[in-house]
Design a protein around this motif. Structure first.
Motif: not given
Length: 68
Positions: A31-54
């Protein structure tokens, strides 16, 4: 709603963040992806858990790598 936070290496600018948001945003259920370039942190909001391989595949398709 599920929130997943990962760390991505190789990003240097807003274009990098946009590419990553686009690739991860195409994953089913994301549903949403937030990216912090400086730290490399990427926060992913999804309806259900997403497979780490995906997530890893989307990150690599965007031209970046997950931090180990």
């Amino acid at each position: 709603m599920t929130t997943t936070t990962i760390t991505v290496t190789g990003m240097t600018c807003a274009h990098c963040a946009a590419s990553l948001r686009e690739e991860i945003g195409e994953i089913a259920g994301v549903r949403d992806v937030q990216v912090d370039v400086a730290s490399g942190a990427v926060t992913i909001d999804s309806e259900n858990p997403v497979d780490p391989a995906v997530i890893q595949s989307a990150v690599e398709d965007a031209g970046y790598q997950l931090a180990s």
